[in-house]
Design an enzyme around this catalytic site. Structure first.
Site, PDB file in Angstrom:
ATOM      1  N   TYR A 138       0.866  -1.177   0.000  1.00  0.00           N
ATOM      2  CA  TYR A 138       0.000   0.000   0.000  1.00  0.00           C
ATOM      3  C   TYR A 138       0.902   1.226   0.000  1.00  0.00           C
ATOM      4  O   TYR A 138       2.065   1.157  -0.370  1.00  0.00           O
ATOM      5  CB  TYR A 138      -0.932  -0.078   1.228  1.00  0.00           C
ATOM      6  CG  TYR A 138      -2.101   0.855   1.206  1.00  0.00           C
ATOM      7  CD1 TYR A 138      -2.936   0.972   0.101  1.00  0.00           C
ATOM      8  CD2 TYR A 138      -2.406   1.621   2.335  1.00  0.00           C
ATOM      9  CE1 TYR A 138      -4.018   1.821   0.100  1.00  0.00           C
ATOM     10  CE2 TYR A 138      -3.491   2.470   2.349  1.00  0.00           C
ATOM     11  CZ  TYR A 138      -4.287   2.573   1.226  1.00  0.00           C
ATOM     12  OH  TYR A 138      -5.366   3.424   1.231  1.00  0.00           O
ATOM     13  N   ARG A 191      -6.424  10.542 -10.605  1.00  0.00           N
ATOM     14  CA  ARG A 191      -5.807  11.233  -9.469  1.00  0.00           C
ATOM     15  C   ARG A 191      -5.256  10.187  -8.504  1.00  0.00           C
ATOM     16  O   ARG A 191      -5.777   9.975  -7.424  1.00  0.00           O
ATOM     17  CB  ARG A 191      -6.836  12.131  -8.765  1.00  0.00           C
ATOM     18  CG  ARG A 191      -6.236  13.107  -7.760  1.00  0.00           C
ATOM     19  CD  ARG A 191      -7.268  13.556  -6.748  1.00  0.00           C
ATOM     20  NE  ARG A 191      -7.792  12.455  -5.946  1.00  0.00           N
ATOM     21  CZ  ARG A 191      -7.181  11.940  -4.881  1.00  0.00           C
ATOM     22  NH1 ARG A 191      -5.988  12.392  -4.506  1.00  0.00           N
ATOM     23  NH2 ARG A 191      -7.740  10.951  -4.203  1.00  0.00           N
ATOM     24  N   LYS A 209      -5.620  -2.220  -2.560  1.00  0.00           N
ATOM     25  CA  LYS A 209      -6.753  -2.052  -1.646  1.00  0.00           C
ATOM     26  C   LYS A 209      -7.420  -3.394  -1.353  1.00  0.00           C
ATOM     27  O   LYS A 209      -7.762  -3.706  -0.202  1.00  0.00           O
ATOM     28  CB  LYS A 209      -7.780  -1.103  -2.267  1.00  0.00           C
ATOM     29  CG  LYS A 209      -7.310   0.331  -2.411  1.00  0.00           C
ATOM     30  CD  LYS A 209      -7.546   1.138  -1.162  1.00  0.00           C
ATOM     31  CE  LYS A 209      -7.181   2.599  -1.383  1.00  0.00           C
ATOM     32  NZ  LYS A 209      -7.433   3.426  -0.195  1.00  0.00           N
ATOM     33  N   GLU A 281     -12.220   4.803  -6.286  1.00  0.00           N
ATOM     34  CA  GLU A 281     -10.868   5.063  -5.791  1.00  0.00           C
ATOM     35  C   GLU A 281     -10.099   5.983  -6.739  1.00  0.00           C
ATOM     36  O   GLU A 281      -9.975   5.701  -7.928  1.00  0.00           O
ATOM     37  CB  GLU A 281     -10.125   3.726  -5.645  1.00  0.00           C
ATOM     38  CG  GLU A 281      -8.906   3.810  -4.775  1.00  0.00           C
ATOM     39  CD  GLU A 281      -9.232   4.118  -3.327  1.00  0.00           C
ATOM     40  OE1 GLU A 281      -8.557   4.985  -2.750  1.00  0.00           O
ATOM     41  OE2 GLU A 281     -10.166   3.512  -2.777  1.00  0.00           O
ATOM     42  N   ASP A 282      -9.599   7.085  -6.209  1.00  0.00           N
ATOM     43  CA  ASP A 282      -8.686   7.988  -6.922  1.00  0.00           C
ATOM     44  C   ASP A 282      -9.260   8.529  -8.233  1.00  0.00           C
ATOM     45  O   ASP A 282      -8.564   8.612  -9.250  1.00  0.00           O
ATOM     46  CB  ASP A 282      -7.335   7.297  -7.167  1.00  0.00           C
ATOM     47  CG  ASP A 282      -6.541   7.164  -5.877  1.00  0.00           C
ATOM     48  OD1 ASP A 282      -6.947   7.757  -4.868  1.00  0.00           O
ATOM     49  OD2 ASP A 282      -5.505   6.483  -5.869  1.00  0.00           O
ATOM     50  N   ASP A 304     -13.623   5.998  -0.998  1.00  0.00           N
ATOM     51  CA  ASP A 304     -12.641   5.915   0.075  1.00  0.00           C
ATOM     52  C   ASP A 304     -11.940   7.250   0.306  1.00  0.00           C
ATOM     53  O   ASP A 304     -11.602   7.599   1.444  1.00  0.00           O
ATOM     54  CB  ASP A 304     -11.618   4.822  -0.265  1.00  0.00           C
ATOM     55  CG  ASP A 304     -10.823   4.383   0.949  1.00  0.00           C
ATOM     56  OD1 ASP A 304     -11.374   4.447   2.060  1.00  0.00           O
ATOM     57  OD2 ASP A 304      -9.672   3.966   0.790  1.00  0.00           O
ATOM     58  N   ASP A 305     -11.703   8.003  -0.753  1.00  0.00           N
ATOM     59  CA  ASP A 305     -10.991   9.274  -0.618  1.00  0.00           C
ATOM     60  C   ASP A 305     -11.849  10.314   0.097  1.00  0.00           C
ATOM     61  O   ASP A 305     -11.331  11.135   0.857  1.00  0.00           O
ATOM     62  CB  ASP A 305     -10.589   9.799  -2.001  1.00  0.00           C
ATOM     63  CG  ASP A 305      -9.751   8.794  -2.759  1.00  0.00           C
ATOM     64  OD1 ASP A 305      -8.674   8.438  -2.257  1.00  0.00           O
ATOM     65  OD2 ASP A 305     -10.177   8.345  -3.837  1.00  0.00           O
ATOM     66  N   ASN A 446      -0.484  11.527   0.272  1.00  0.00           N
ATOM     67  CA  ASN A 446       0.336  10.354  -0.062  1.00  0.00           C
ATOM     68  C   ASN A 446       0.862  10.463  -1.486  1.00  0.00           C
ATOM     69  O   ASN A 446       0.254  11.132  -2.318  1.00  0.00           O
ATOM     70  CB  ASN A 446      -0.517   9.083   0.054  1.00  0.00           C
ATOM     71  CG  ASN A 446      -0.944   8.806   1.477  1.00  0.00           C
ATOM     72  OD1 ASN A 446      -0.138   8.864   2.389  1.00  0.00           O
ATOM     73  ND2 ASN A 446      -2.217   8.512   1.674  1.00  0.00           N
TER      74      ASN A 446
END
Length: 525
Positions: A138, A191, A209, A281-282, A304-305, A446
Site C-alpha cells: 500500500y 488522481r 486495496k 478510488e482515486d 474511500d478518498d 500520499n
C-alpha cells in the site's frame, strides 16, 4: 475451459489406456474407482488432467507445502522436489528474502510475484507481518509501482475496461472467472494518490486495496474484483511512453465519460446484484463527487478518498482531544486542500460536531476553514467555487497564502490534504505553535514525497510540542533526547472493516451514520 481439459485428457499421459489383468478395460492407476470419504478432491469446478495445472493456479497452489497425501491425490508426484515444507517455514524463508531487498519497489514486485503464484502464502505473509509489509503493498510504495506499472507489468490483475468496450461491458464482466463478487474497487486513474493522472497504470491501487480487504477485513480473495476504467490520459509522459499499457489518447470527458460509467454501474448491478459494494478510488474531484451523488441512492457505493479518509481522520481528531483538551466545538480547523479528501473530512467533522453539541450543521461548519490553490475560501469567492466548496465559504477578507491564513484564523488543528509536498513550511508550523501549546498537525497527502511535511520537520519546528499524524508512515523522531512516534491517519484503518460490515449486514446503501459508527469503533481499537 471444459474443452481444454478434454483436449489435455486426450493427450499422451500416464492415464493412457492399459489392459487391466483382471478383466480388461482401463487400469485404475490412481485408485479413482475406489474413492473413499477421506480421499482429497481438487477444489475446482472441474477435474484437472494433471497436477501441473494445479501448481500454476495461485488460488490453490501450496508449493512445497503439499503433503504426501495431497501429492498422491492431485497427481503431483514428480512435479515437486520430494521434501515437504510447512507454510511456517515457507513464510520464514520468504520474509528473509524480502528483507534482503534494499529498494521498496523490489519488495513490492517480490510480493506481487508471490500473490500471482501462491495466494495462501501471500496472505499468510501479509497478515503475520502487516506492520512491516503494509507500506509495501500500500502507500507509499504502491505509488511508485503505479508510476512504473508499464515497465514492471508481468501478468494482468483484475479487469481493464476501456472505451473500446463501450456497449459490451456486461460481456467483459462475465469474462471474469469468479461469479460471487462482493467488493469491487474501481479507479479511472486520474488522481492516483498525490501523483496525478497515471491512467491505466492506476491498477496498482485497486489491487493493493483489495489485498487489504482480505488481509485486514477477512474477505475471500475470490470475492474481490479490482477494475480500472481506461478513458485515456492527459499525462504527456505516458502518452509518449512506448511501454505505457493503456489507451494512448486524451481523456474522454462529458457525455462520453458519463455514458461509459453509467453502463459500467448498470452492468455491475445486473451481473453481481444489488449488494455488491463498489468502492470508487482515486477519481478526480469533479468526477468523484458527481459519481457519489449520482449512484449513492441507487447502488451500494463508497468513495474511500471522500468517506474513508474522513472517518479515520475524525477518529484521530477525537482521540487527540485527550491531549488537546476541550470538545470538538472548542477547536478551530484549517485545511490546506479543498478537494474530495479535504471537503469529505471537513463535512464528517462538522456532522460529528453537530451531533455532539446538538447545534445546526451550518453552525458547526463555521468552525472549519479551507484553503485551496487560490487562497482562503471565503464568501466573496462563492460564485466561482465548485459546488462542493460552497458550504465552506465563510465571511472573511480574502487571503492568498497558507501562512497568512494561519495567522488570521489561528487554528488549533491544521490538516493537509493538498497533494503538494512540503507546504507546511517552518514558518507555518512556527506560527501555529506560537498560539497553541499542543498544535495538532495532520499531513495526510500520499505518498511520502507528497506529504505536507515530515514527522521530523513537525517535531523540530514545533520544538517537540506538536501532535503529528500523516497519511504515509514515518520513522520515529528523536528531539532533545525524547523519541516521538507519529500516528498514521490512513484510510487503510477504515475501509477493510467498513466494507466487511456492509457485506455482512446485507446493506444496499451507505449512510453517514455508518461512517460515524466506523469512526467510533476505530477509537475502541
Amino acid at each position: 475451459m471444459e474443452s481444454t481439459m478434454k483436449d489435455l485428457r486426450e493427450g499422451a499421459t500416464v492415464l493412457d489406456p492399459k489392459t487391466n489383468a483382471s478383466g480388461g478395460g482401463v487400469e485404475d492407476v490412481y485408485g479413482e474407482d475406489c474413492a473413499t470419504e477421506d480421499q482429497l478432491v481438487t477444489p475446482w469446478t472441474f477435474s484437472v488432467a494433471s497436477g501441473y495445472s494445479l501448481l500454476r493456479d495461485p488460488h490453490h497452489n501450496k508449493g512445497l507445502a503439499f503433503t504426501e497425501k495431497e501429492r498422491d491425490a492431485h497427481y503431483l508426484r514428480g512435479l515437486l522436489p520430494p521434501t515437504v515444507v510447512s507454510q511456517q517455514l515457507q513464510e520464514k524463508k520468504l520474509m528473509k528474502n524480502i528483507r534482503q531487498y534494499q529498494v521498496p519497489l523490489q519488495k513490492y514486485m517480490a510480493l506481487m510475484d508471490l500473490q500471482e503464484r501462491n495466494q495462501r502464502l501471500f496472505y499468510k505473509l501479509l497478515i503475520d507481518n502487516v506492520e512491516e509489509l503494509l507500506p509495501i503493498v500500500y502507500t507509499p510504495t504502491v505509488g511508485e509501482a503505479c508510476q512504473k506499472y508499464g515497465s514492471i507489468f508481468r501478468r494482468p490483475q483484475g479487469l481493464y475496461i476501456s472505451l473500446k468496450e463501450k456497449g459490451k461491458i456486461l460481456e467483459v464482466l462475465k469474462n471474469w472467472p469468479q461469479r460471487s463478487i462482493q467488493v469491487i474497487v474501481v479507479t479511472d486513474g486520474e488522481r492516483i494518490l498525490g501523483l496525478g493522472d497515471l491512467g491505466c497504470q492506476g491498477m496498482g491501487i485497486p489491487v493493493g486495496k483489495l489485498a487489504l480487504y482480505t488481509a485486514l477485513g477477512g474477505l475471500r480473495p475470490s470475492a474481490c474484483l479490482p477494475i480500472t476504467i481506461d478513458v485515456g490520459t492527459n499525462n504527456e509522459q505516458l502518452l509518449n511512453d512506448e511501454f505505457y499499457i493503456g489507451l494512448k489518447q486524451r481523456r474522454a470527458t462529458g457525455q462520453e465519460y458519463a455514458e461509459l460509467l453509467h453502463e459500467f454501474m448498470a452492468a455491475v448491478k445486473k451481473n453481481y446484484g444489488e449488494k455488491v459494494l463498489v468502492q470508487f478510488e482515486d477519481f478526480a474531484n469533479h468526477n468523484a463527487f458527481d459519481l457519489l451523488a449520482r449512484y449513492g441512492t441507487s447502488h451500494l457505493v463508497f468513495n474511500d478518498d471522500i468517506q474513508g479518509t474522513a472517518s479515520v481522520v475524525l477518529a484521530g481528531v477525537v482521540a487527540a482531544l485527550k491531549l488537546l483538551g476541550g470538545e470538538l466545538t472548542n477547536h478551530t480547523f484549517l485545511f490546506l486542500g479543498a478537494g474530495e479528501a479535504g471537503t469529505g473530512i471537513a463535512e464528517l467533522i462538522a456532522l460529528e460536531m453537530s451531533k455532539r453539541a446538538k447545534i445546526p450543521l451550518e453552525e458547526a461548519r463555521k468552525k472549519i476553514w479551507l484553503v485551496d490553490s487560490r487562497g482562503l475560501i471565503v464568501s466573496s469567492r462563492k460564485e466561482s467555487l465548485q459546488h462542493f466548496k460552497k458550504p465552506w465559504a465563510h465571511e472573511h477578507e480574502p487571503i492568498r497564502d497558507l501562512l497568512s491564513a494561519v495567522k488570521a484564523i489561528k487554528p488549533t488543528i491544521l490538516i493537509g490534504s493538498s497533494g503538494v509536498g512540503r507546504t507546511f513550511t517552518k514558518e507555518v508550523i512556527e506560527a501555529l505553535t506560537s498560539f497553541n501549546e499542543k498544535p495538532l498537525i495532520m499531513a495526510l497527502s500520499n505518498p511520502t514525497s507528497q506529504s505536507e511535511c515530515t514527522a521530523e520537520e513537525a517535531y523540530n519546528w514545533s520544538k517537540g510540542r506538536a501532535i503529528f499524524a500523516s497519511g504515509s508512515p514515518f520513522d520515529p523522531v528523536e528531539y532533545e533526547g525524547k523519541v516521538f512516534a507519529s500516528g498514521q491517519a490512513n484510510n487503510a484503518y477504515i475501509f477493510p472493516g467498513f466494507g466487511l460490515g456492509l457485506v455482512m449486514s446485507g446493506a444496499i446503501r451507505v449512510h453517514d451514520e455508518m461512517l460515524l459508527a466506523a469512526c467510533e469503533l476505530v477509537l475502541c481499537i
